[in-house]
Design a protein around this motif. Sequence first.
Motif, PDB file in Angstrom:
ATOM      1  N   ARG A 229       0.841  -1.201   0.000  1.00 58.82           N
ATOM      2  CA  ARG A 229       0.000   0.000   0.000  1.00 58.82           C
ATOM      3  C   ARG A 229       0.875   1.250   0.000  1.00 58.82           C
ATOM      4  O   ARG A 229       1.863   1.340   0.736  1.00 58.82           O
ATOM      5  CB  ARG A 229      -0.921   0.014   1.219  1.00 58.82           C
ATOM      6  N   LEU A 230       0.506   2.211  -0.810  1.00 59.64           N
ATOM      7  CA  LEU A 230       1.221   3.478  -0.872  1.00 59.64           C
ATOM      8  C   LEU A 230       0.939   4.271   0.398  1.00 59.64           C
ATOM      9  O   LEU A 230      -0.198   4.637   0.670  1.00 59.64           O
ATOM     10  CB  LEU A 230       0.776   4.263  -2.101  1.00 59.64           C
ATOM     11  N   ARG A 231       1.958   4.523   1.173  1.00 64.29           N
ATOM     12  CA  ARG A 231       1.804   5.289   2.408  1.00 64.29           C
ATOM     13  C   ARG A 231       2.145   6.762   2.228  1.00 64.29           C
ATOM     14  O   ARG A 231       1.566   7.625   2.880  1.00 64.29           O
ATOM     15  CB  ARG A 231       2.722   4.699   3.494  1.00 64.29           C
ATOM     16  N   LYS A 232       3.076   7.004   1.319  1.00 67.72           N
ATOM     17  CA  LYS A 232       3.502   8.385   1.087  1.00 67.72           C
ATOM     18  C   LYS A 232       4.094   8.483  -0.307  1.00 67.72           C
ATOM     19  O   LYS A 232       4.788   7.574  -0.764  1.00 67.72           O
ATOM     20  CB  LYS A 232       4.539   8.806   2.136  1.00 67.72           C
ATOM     21  N   VAL A 233       3.821   9.587  -0.984  1.00 67.99           N
ATOM     22  CA  VAL A 233       4.435   9.840  -2.279  1.00 67.99           C
ATOM     23  C   VAL A 233       4.696  11.338  -2.405  1.00 67.99           C
ATOM     24  O   VAL A 233       3.872  12.153  -2.002  1.00 67.99           O
ATOM     25  CB  VAL A 233       3.569   9.316  -3.450  1.00 67.99           C
ATOM     26  N   ARG A 234       5.865  11.652  -2.933  1.00 73.43           N
ATOM     27  CA  ARG A 234       6.215  13.051  -3.176  1.00 73.43           C
ATOM     28  C   ARG A 234       6.595  13.207  -4.650  1.00 73.43           C
ATOM     29  O   ARG A 234       7.478  12.501  -5.149  1.00 73.43           O
ATOM     30  CB  ARG A 234       7.377  13.502  -2.296  1.00 73.43           C
ATOM     31  N   HIS A 235       5.896  14.094  -5.332  1.00 76.94           N
ATOM     32  CA  HIS A 235       6.229  14.419  -6.715  1.00 76.94           C
ATOM     33  C   HIS A 235       6.834  15.815  -6.757  1.00 76.94           C
ATOM     34  O   HIS A 235       6.413  16.701  -6.004  1.00 76.94           O
ATOM     35  CB  HIS A 235       4.971  14.400  -7.609  1.00 76.94           C
ATOM     36  N   ARG A 236       7.756  16.022  -7.676  1.00 79.56           N
ATOM     37  CA  ARG A 236       8.377  17.335  -7.819  1.00 79.56           C
ATOM     38  C   ARG A 236       8.128  17.857  -9.232  1.00 79.56           C
ATOM     39  O   ARG A 236       8.654  17.316 -10.205  1.00 79.56           O
ATOM     40  CB  ARG A 236       9.872  17.257  -7.501  1.00 79.56           C
ATOM     41  N   PHE A 237       7.311  18.904  -9.297  1.00 84.20           N
ATOM     42  CA  PHE A 237       6.972  19.535 -10.563  1.00 84.20           C
ATOM     43  C   PHE A 237       7.741  20.853 -10.678  1.00 84.20           C
ATOM     44  O   PHE A 237       7.917  21.560  -9.692  1.00 84.20           O
ATOM     45  CB  PHE A 237       5.469  19.842 -10.643  1.00 84.20           C
TER      46      PHE A 237
END
Length: 277
Positions: A229-237
């Motif tokens: 399960r995805l607990r945390k995700v950080r994307h950088r735009f």
Amino acid sequence: MVVHRHKRLRGRAAEVVLAAGVTLAVTATSGCAGGDGSDDRSPAEAAAVVRGAADVLARTGSARARTAMEMATGGTRVTIRGEGGVDFKKRMGQLLVLLPADVKGEDEHRPITELLVPGALYMKNRGAGVPADKWVRVDTTTLADGNLVTGGATDPLIAAELLRAAQEVTYVGETEVAGAKVRHYRGTTHIGRAAASASAETRGALAAAAKGFSKDTVPFDAYLDEEGRLRKVRHRFTYVNNGVIDVSSTTLLYGFGTPVTVVLPASRDIYAGKIAD
């Protein structure tokens, strides 16, 4: 260190953040692995784990969510925070988004309520000339960023779907997120390819984002628990709008299985007038 790739928005794309607190903030600032820190998976296997995160969430059902969108421009950083819940099966969610106190030059202001549904974003307490008792409806398939940054929070469902095109994935190590043991993966994803692989409900928004950004490669850090399960995700735009603006969008998921109820506003409660810039 991740090197940001500038994304220049085409046409009206530079105006996309006018829909919510992002413009205000810019204005104010102008699977299993080894527990010893190593992983015997090949890069292809690591990528497959990350790409499957959205499907695992759909099977899980629902979760509580916290979001943080940090923008850096002109040497200043501001953060917009949100909290709510998402039903990954019904593809619906609700967030309460709080703008920084200095964004409007006021000590306090009412949070923006956001309803997230396939193809649309509803906002209440939007400001910009919208009556306090009215909602604003935005068609996310017409937004140049597909609601990746428009509402001051990346839709958690779209954040997970964006990982379907994960590439160049490496296993960083084992750590903890909100008390849960997780495995940290780092890589890049491609908005256009994610749109092609996304669920029908999110494909339109991601396809719009793929057209809106001239370069749609997005670095990410994803943290998955022992159940995948995805607990945390950080994307950088990174994009250009009167200067280079770096946006780091983080989604934290917890409380899996918590019921999430989303009630859409009646048509009479949706504002149809002009929204001030």
